[in-house]
Scaffold this motif. Structure first.
Motif, PDB file in Angstrom:
ATOM      1  N   SER A  47       0.843  -1.205   0.000  1.00  0.00           N
ATOM      2  CA  SER A  47       0.000   0.000   0.000  1.00  0.00           C
ATOM      3  C   SER A  47       0.872   1.246   0.000  1.00  0.00           C
ATOM      4  O   SER A  47       0.638   2.198  -0.763  1.00  0.00           O
ATOM      5  N   HIS A  48       1.923   1.213   0.843  1.00  0.00           N
ATOM      6  CA  HIS A  48       2.830   2.357   0.910  1.00  0.00           C
ATOM      7  C   HIS A  48       3.566   2.533  -0.408  1.00  0.00           C
ATOM      8  O   HIS A  48       3.677   3.641  -0.958  1.00  0.00           O
ATOM      9  N   ASP A  49       4.062   1.366  -0.974  1.00  0.00           N
ATOM     10  CA  ASP A  49       4.896   1.458  -2.171  1.00  0.00           C
ATOM     11  C   ASP A  49       4.086   1.807  -3.424  1.00  0.00           C
ATOM     12  O   ASP A  49       4.625   2.384  -4.366  1.00  0.00           O
ATOM     13  N   ILE A  50       2.811   1.436  -3.445  1.00  0.00           N
ATOM     14  CA  ILE A  50       1.968   1.822  -4.581  1.00  0.00           C
ATOM     15  C   ILE A  50       1.585   3.294  -4.486  1.00  0.00           C
ATOM     16  O   ILE A  50       1.601   4.034  -5.472  1.00  0.00           O
ATOM     17  N   ARG A  51       1.248   3.707  -3.264  1.00  0.00           N
ATOM     18  CA  ARG A  51       0.835   5.107  -3.094  1.00  0.00           C
ATOM     19  C   ARG A  51       1.991   6.079  -3.352  1.00  0.00           C
ATOM     20  O   ARG A  51       1.781   7.203  -3.815  1.00  0.00           O
ATOM     21  N   THR A  52       3.219   5.627  -3.069  1.00  0.00           N
ATOM     22  CA  THR A  52       4.367   6.526  -3.272  1.00  0.00           C
ATOM     23  C   THR A  52       4.532   6.907  -4.742  1.00  0.00           C
ATOM     24  O   THR A  52       4.559   8.103  -5.076  1.00  0.00           O
ATOM     25  N   PRO A  53       4.631   5.957  -5.692  1.00  0.00           N
ATOM     26  CA  PRO A  53       4.739   6.367  -7.097  1.00  0.00           C
ATOM     27  C   PRO A  53       3.451   7.000  -7.625  1.00  0.00           C
ATOM     28  O   PRO A  53       3.497   7.897  -8.473  1.00  0.00           O
ATOM     29  N   MET A  54       2.297   6.537  -7.122  1.00  0.00           N
ATOM     30  CA  MET A  54       1.044   7.147  -7.569  1.00  0.00           C
ATOM     31  C   MET A  54       0.985   8.619  -7.147  1.00  0.00           C
ATOM     32  O   MET A  54       0.507   9.486  -7.893  1.00  0.00           O
ATOM     33  N   ASN A  55       1.483   8.889  -5.939  1.00  0.00           N
ATOM     34  CA  ASN A  55       1.514  10.279  -5.470  1.00  0.00           C
ATOM     35  C   ASN A  55       2.396  11.133  -6.385  1.00  0.00           C
ATOM     36  O   ASN A  55       2.050  12.264  -6.737  1.00  0.00           O
ATOM     37  N   ALA A  56       3.562  10.521  -6.800  1.00  0.00           N
ATOM     38  CA  ALA A  56       4.452  11.251  -7.703  1.00  0.00           C
ATOM     39  C   ALA A  56       3.795  11.450  -9.069  1.00  0.00           C
ATOM     40  O   ALA A  56       3.868  12.535  -9.660  1.00  0.00           O
TER      41      ALA A  56
END
Length: 768
Positions: free
Chosen positions: A397-406
């Motif tokens: 969840s953290h790793d998907i949200r990180t690139p999605m946020n970018a």
């Protein structure tokens, strides 16, 4: 005339005398039949009359006035009597033969009946209508019953030797005289039942009584043919089949009152921990007190409770409530613990007849304990897996949200900016985040497919040094930018060409290198080595792949879990490093599929070295298949000019069509578009041969999907149209999807999202 008359008289007289002699023989043959007195009396009277007639006639003929008519009557009558006597004598001969056969059959039946009686306690012929025992054979248990007495009296004597409710049932139940007569009149011809009896030697056992009912032909009386046969073994067997043989037992014993008798079991079996009775039969209470009580484990109170539960009084009380009654006991024999199970069943409660079945449950107890241990370990493992998956979900969840946020953030910045250079910078960061997000999704899907067993290896000719060189080239730019000394060595390899799953071996290599670059700081070192460690044997050689880095290393605790799915080491050094924790798990699963092994040598702050050992069949680089594979690699490296070539694109998604259009037109292609497979076939057929150089198709489309479209094109009658190159461009990117496309007649397969380099290489190969 006188001479003629006298001639007839004398001839008739002689013939009559001959007939009289034959008649006398006829009377004697009748006498050979048993009980033929009445028949002899009947035939004697005509004999006497015949003699008297002859004497009287001779007197008239010789001394009177005989005439020709009287002589003719005498002669004709003599001839008639001769014929009749001949027929009668022939009949008597046949009757005599039948009588002899009947007598032989009767003697045979009598002999068989005597032999049959040996298998029975008694056989009776009863006239139920007149209540008479007409015939008996054999003996019944204690007392004999003579023929001629009444059937009611016979039943009364039988009842004295019956036990329990059987005594009442025999006289007043199904075998009473009235019950058998009623049974026959209702259309039944037989009845059978087993009774518990006391035998002459004092033993108790079962007797099977069978009545066959019939009518006496001459009188119409109702007859009962009754047999009595021992059936104790049969009853016990039935009881065992019904109740006992659902488990394995080492002893089956009958209990009648306080007496036991071992039916099945062997005291000399030599099994450890045995408490088998010393005698085949004896006193049940004595067996418990001398053999069972001394070995029971537990406190004195527990021992007393166990002995009480095995006592016959408790057994009968519990069996009156439910069946079976089971007692489990723990024994200590020769310093070892054993577990026994006593199971009690009812055979005849009124006669106090029970079955005791003893089994050794020691192994079962041990298996249950082992199973419980395994279940506890499995539960613990499940909890660990659940915890790991929870951590994984948190990580993913953290790793998907990180690139999605970018991606979302930089997309907004790019839309709001007018600075071209800044927009290019934002797009570069969006591209990097998208690639990382795609890698995350691919890892999750790959692990899921591996765990579900949906992946099979697909061996093909492989050039190992070329594979290593390609991997080195892929990371060389990154190594240069970060100042990492990155080397690749394949010099120690005598046999470079092997047969293996090149794509999955490449995945192992890339995963190990990615892991090394991820955890190696700038200005560090990474060494990639592929070497042959075993000479060929039966066409198979051993190889070793090593990836060594000077990175942060791993703790000993995490090193044991590094190949587990969803695992990542959490500390201050690694907290800022992204990853799903699936790369090494996927690598381990692929190596296992190749029958190899992987290990790691590591320590905190001293880097890590992953060592993969594999064995591959050797491949001759000069054979046809290997040459074709090398030719494909060479073709992929040759860049073609696509200017002026026309492509028919079948794609139902508008955005995907637009992306494909931009990419293909940038390469120089002219493009026509179809919304589905059927529309593409219609356009191809309408355009005719030579118009389209290539067909690119999606897989999942309405009306007709890509696979069906490819098969339909390959089935066209026009050879130029049916051989047009076809490339799939689909989000269905698993290996079985690629195989399905090739089986449908496609020439290439490109996964979405589209990698321009991969697409270019595929186009080069297909159109070369």
């Amino acid at each position: 005339m006188t001479i003629l008359i006298y001639t007839i008289i004398y001839a008739g007289t002689a013939l009559m005398a001959y007939n009289i002699v034959r008649y006398y023989q006829f009377i004697r043959r009748i006498g050979e039949f048993g009980g033929a007195g009445r028949a002899q009396a009947l035939v004697r009277t005509p004999f006497i009359l015949l003699i008297a007639f002859l004497v009287g006639y001779l007197a008239v003929a010789l001394f009177g006035e005989p005439d020709l008519v009287i002589a003719g009557i005498l002669f004709g009558g003599s001839i008639f009597v001769s014929i009749v006597l001949k027929v009668l004598i022939r009949i008597i001969d046949r009757l005599n033969e039948s009588n002899r056969r009947a007598q032989a059959l009767y003697e045979q039946v009598q002999s068989n009946l005597e032999n049959l009686t040996k298998d029975y306690l008694a056989i009776y012929r009863i006239n139920l209508t007149r209540d008479i025992v007409e015939e008996r054979r054999g003996k019944f248990i204690v007392e004999e019953q003579e023929s001629g007495s009444s059937y009611t009296e016979l039943l009364s004597k039988m009842r004295r030797n019956l036990a329990g409710q059987a005594a009442l049932g025999l006289g007043q139940g199904n075998f009473s005289r009235d019950a058998l007569i009623t049974c026959f009149r209702e259309g039944h011809t037989s009845r059978q039942e087993a009774f518990l009896c006391l035998f002459q030697n004092g033993e108790v056992g079962y007797v099977k009584m069978t009545a066959t009912l019939a009518t006496e032909p001459t009188t119409g009386d109702i007859l009962a043919f009754i047999t009595l046969a021992p059936c104790n073994d049969e009853v016990v067997t039935d009881a065992l089949m019904d109740k006992a043989l659902i488990e394995q037992y080492d002893m089956i014993t009958s209990l009648v009152g306080r007496r036991y008798r071992v039916l099945i079991g062997d005291a000399d079996s030599g099994k450890p921990g045995s408490i088998f009775p010393r005698e085949k039969e004896g006193d049940y209470f004595e067996y418990l007190t001398t053999q069972v009580a001394p070995v029971i484990m537990g406190t004195p109170e527990e021992k007393i409770a166990t002995m009480s539960s095995l006592g016959i009084v408790r057994v009968e009380r519990e069996l009156a409530k439910h069946e079976p009654y089971t007692v489990n006991i723990a024994c200590e024999i020769d310093g070892q613990a054993f577990y026994k199970r006593f199971s009690f069943y009812v055979v005849d409660a009124a006669a106090h007849f029970y079955l005791l079945l003893k089994s050794d449950t020691t192994e079962l107890r041990r298996e249950e304990q082992e199973q419980n241990r395994i279940l506890e370990e499995a539960l613990s493992e499940a909890r660990r897996a659940s915890k790991s998956k929870s951590i994984f979900l948190s990580n993913i969840s953290h790793d998907i949200r990180t690139p999605m946020n970018a991606i979302v953030g930089y997309t907004g910045f790019a839309q709001a900016s007018d600075d071209v250079a800044q927009i290019h910078d934002y797009l570069g960061k969006i591209d990097a985040s998208s690639k990382y997000l795609l890698a995350l999704i691919n890892d999750v899907l790959e692990m899921s497919r591996i765990e579900s067993g949906r992946i099979d290896l697909e061996p093909e000719p492989t050039n190992l040094p070329a594979l290593v060189a390609a991997a080195h080239d892929m990371f060389e730019t990154q190594a240069h930018d970060r100042g990492i000394a990155f080397t690749a060595d394949t010099t120690r390899m005598c046999n470079a060409f092997v047969r293996c799953d090149k794509n999955r071996l490449n995945r192992v290599l890339l995963n190990l290198l990615s892991n090394a670059f991820k955890f190696t700081p700038d200005d560090g070192t990474i060494e990639l080595t592929m070497q042959q460690v075993a000479p060929p044997e039966d066409g198979v050689a051993g190889y070793e792949l090593r990836v060594k880095d000077s990175g942060i290393g791993m703790s000993p605790e995490f090193a044991t879990r590094v190949f587990d799915a969803f695992e990542r080491e959490r500390d201050a050094t690694t907290s800022g490093i992204q990853g799903t924790g699936l790369g090494m798990a996927i690598t381990k699963r692929i190596v296992d599929m190749m029958d190899g092994n992987i290990r790691v040598v590591t320590a905190p702050g001293k880097g890590s070295e992953f060592i993969v050992s594999l064995r591959f069949p050797l491949q001759d680089p000069n054979d046809v298949e290997c040459s074709a594979a090398l030719a494909d690699e060479g073709a992929a490296e040759t860049a073609l000019d696509f200017t002026g070539k026309r492509v028919l694109l079948a794609e139902d998604n508008e955005i995907n069509r637009e992306i494909a259009r931009i990419i293909l037109e940038d390469m120089g292609f002219a493009l026509d578009e179809a919304m589905n497979g059927q529309e593409a076939i219609d356009m191809l057929a309408a355009a005719g041969p030579g118009v389209y150089d290539l067909v690119i198709t999606d897989i999942q489309m309405p009306q007709m999907d890509g696979f069906a479209m490819a098969r339909a094109i390959r089935a066209l009658d026009d050879p130029q149209l049916s051989h047009v190159p076809i490339i799939a461009m689909s989000a269905n990117a698993f290996q079985e999807d690629v195989k399905a496309g090739l089986d449908a007649g496609m020439d290439g397969y490109v996964a979405k999202p589209i990698d321009v380099d991969q697409l270019t290489a595929t186009l080069n190969r297909v159109l070369a």
